[in-house]
Design an enzyme around this catalytic site. Sequence first.
Site, PDB file in Angstrom:
ATOM      1  N   HIS A 149      40.327  93.671  39.790  1.00 23.83           N
ATOM      2  CA  HIS A 149      39.060  93.628  40.532  1.00 23.83           C
ATOM      3  C   HIS A 149      39.288  93.649  42.040  1.00 23.83           C
ATOM      4  O   HIS A 149      38.390  94.015  42.797  1.00 23.83           O
ATOM      5  CB  HIS A 149      38.195  92.430  40.100  1.00 23.83           C
TER       6      HIS A 149
ATOM      7  N   ASP B 206      43.543  91.440  34.034  1.00 26.47           N
ATOM      8  CA  ASP B 206      43.008  91.706  35.376  1.00 26.47           C
ATOM      9  C   ASP B 206      44.148  91.898  36.387  1.00 26.47           C
ATOM     10  O   ASP B 206      44.447  91.001  37.172  1.00 26.47           O
ATOM     11  CB  ASP B 206      42.099  90.546  35.787  1.00 26.47           C
TER      12      ASP B 206
ATOM     13  N   SER C 131      42.105  85.319  44.270  1.00 25.14           N
ATOM     14  CA  SER C 131      42.206  86.421  43.318  1.00 25.14           C
ATOM     15  C   SER C 131      43.460  87.232  43.621  1.00 25.14           C
ATOM     16  O   SER C 131      43.659  87.690  44.741  1.00 25.14           O
ATOM     17  CB  SER C 131      40.982  87.324  43.411  1.00 25.14           C
TER      18      SER C 131
END
Length: 723
Positions: free
Chosen positions: A85, A221, A648
């Site tokens: 992402h 991810d 992230s």
Amino acid sequence: MKKCKFLFFVLFLSFQVLAQQGGMWLPHLLKGDRETEMKNLGLKLTAEQIYSLNQSSLKDAVPQFDGGCTAEVISNQGLILTNHHCGFDAIQNHSSVAHDYLRDGFWAYSLKEELPNPDMVVTFVVRIEDVTSSVLAGTENITNETEKQKKIQQNLSELTKNLPKESWQENLIKPFYDGNQYIRFVTETFKDIRLVGAPPSAIGKFGSDTDNWVWPRHTGDFSLFRIYADKNNRPAAYAAENIPYTPKHFFPISIKGIRENDFTMVMGYPGRTQEYLPSYAVEQIMNTLNPAKIDVRDAALKIQNSFMRKDQAIKIQYASKNSSIANYWKKWIGETKGLKKSNALAAKEAFEKELTEKINKAGKQGEYGNLLGDFKTYYTEIRDYALARDLFTEVVLRNTELLQTGYKLVQLEQLYQNKGEQAFTERKNVLYKGIDAFYKDYHAPLDKAVFEQLIALYAQRLPKAFIPSVLENVDAASLTNEIYSSSALTNLEGFRKLLEGDTATILANMRQDKGYQLVKSITETYLKLVAPKWEEWNAKIAATQRKYMKAIVELSPKSARIFPDANSTLRVTFGKVKGYKPSDGVYYEPFTTLEGVMEKYIPGDYEFDVPEKLIQLYNAKDFGPYANKQGKMPVAFIATNHTTGGNSGSPALDAEGNLIGCNFDRVWEGTMSDIYYSPEICRNIMVDARYILFVIDKFANAQNIIKELKIITPQTKNKKSKK
């Protein structure tokens, strides 16, 4: 009696372990209490091996990725790992209906196949130092808050410009503890970053919005990029002759396996936390601000999703925007739920009571005695303004695209009025050339449906004193049809035509456009009635928060775990792999496997489809060396590390500094950790490094990538890299 004493001792130790978790610590200040805590939890490294000025250390392998995420260097050829992402915009920008890398994935099987990404950057921290005294120099006798901040900004500007550094480096000075401390970061920013690999979204985004912020999680991810440098290994703009960057340090990747209660450490660039907010602020977030923002995004997402499910081209256009909107929509829901479940409001009130007692005991009533009373007054006064500001931001600036573009033109007219025609012309030219990217991913019928819902919601939820006259008793359907049938803002050609001609012509054409008229009316009302008062009360809150933070630091013992709030600077957090109990009668194990992916599999589904090759590998149990001891393929795991947005892509490391995973999310019930961290329910979610390697090796057959990694197996004797 002996059993009772033993039980008490065990409970005491458990409490001590829990107390040693949470917090986002500056890496150059780990020596002492933090290093002791980490070693008590299982760390095998020294603080010097995590952060060092004189030799390579872990910090040299952890850059900030593209301004908003984190990455980690995993090879001596500048290969970096981050989240799918985080790389999503780049993957989308390289995609088309003919070459859909979002759907099919992308893998470069040689350096020549790697794809450049204009404007993408990664930034390394070279060194960190305290510059508080220099930043605050000359402010000691300034009592006026505005003048004091003006002097601080002057000092910051001079120091940023003049403090010594290499020509290819930058100085970055950030405030800590609400402006009671200032830290300087010397950084190096690399500007030639190329896409190396990304799994299909059916792996990298598996579960999509339904599983976002949720555990158990089964999302791979991750994505891979490479840093390129000039011949001297220094930052350089993209050029064909650039070569892969040679890092000071890179992370070996361990496939030894992970067990519950293992030590874990996460390094990265957490964006923003507010751990020291008073109870009045927390109450306002829970009961006023979050519910309003959730309602706006909920309406926008339902419409976007309905369009995206029906049309592949629209799905590609809105993939990144939809993901961005959904991310914090769901986060705010979980945050509110977690604050209530953890009884955060009561905990804040108890902390405030204890601080008041410390203030009185220290005889500091004159300096700190009015803090809580001032907070109560200021948060009461700012409530409606804060709500109006959030609604304006969510409806006009973020979730309704016609209003976004209209707002750019409102700013253009304001620039003309404030700075004249030259500034106007320069900005107009930038807008004219740069608006292509916006309209490339714009679908007017979708935006029209969003507009109708959100403009009605705006008029309904806005405090009555701030409603623009154009929205009083508004018929949302009629207004929507009028604007989208006539406004030039609904397409690229129309927008550009508004900006053609001399200044007087452009202004006249803009003012005649129905869409522009609406945005201007809403904006002018906001700027006149809301923004000034919000800024006034917010300035008072900020000054009080700074004094409140000073009192906390000053009156707390040296051993207290008072860490600075996140502000997108390099931090270390640590904890243990651990399951959790989100509600009565429910307990979640800390690991998931590929079995769970297959259990969730829905053929052809937008969120839960699975690539055919992954199904084949699962059925054949062809997991290579990456399976766990039970023969299952690990996918993700959770731990008690204190993370937030910005983490992230952060490396999840074991006790020896090997990479064991890539951080990508938090559990839904624990998203309140931005405001109140609880080691009982706050968990960060990481892709298991074994799943990452399995996808690269067995799914993508990217042996070129596997060969450049240093993989630690159960049979490998781990020698620290000196790269």
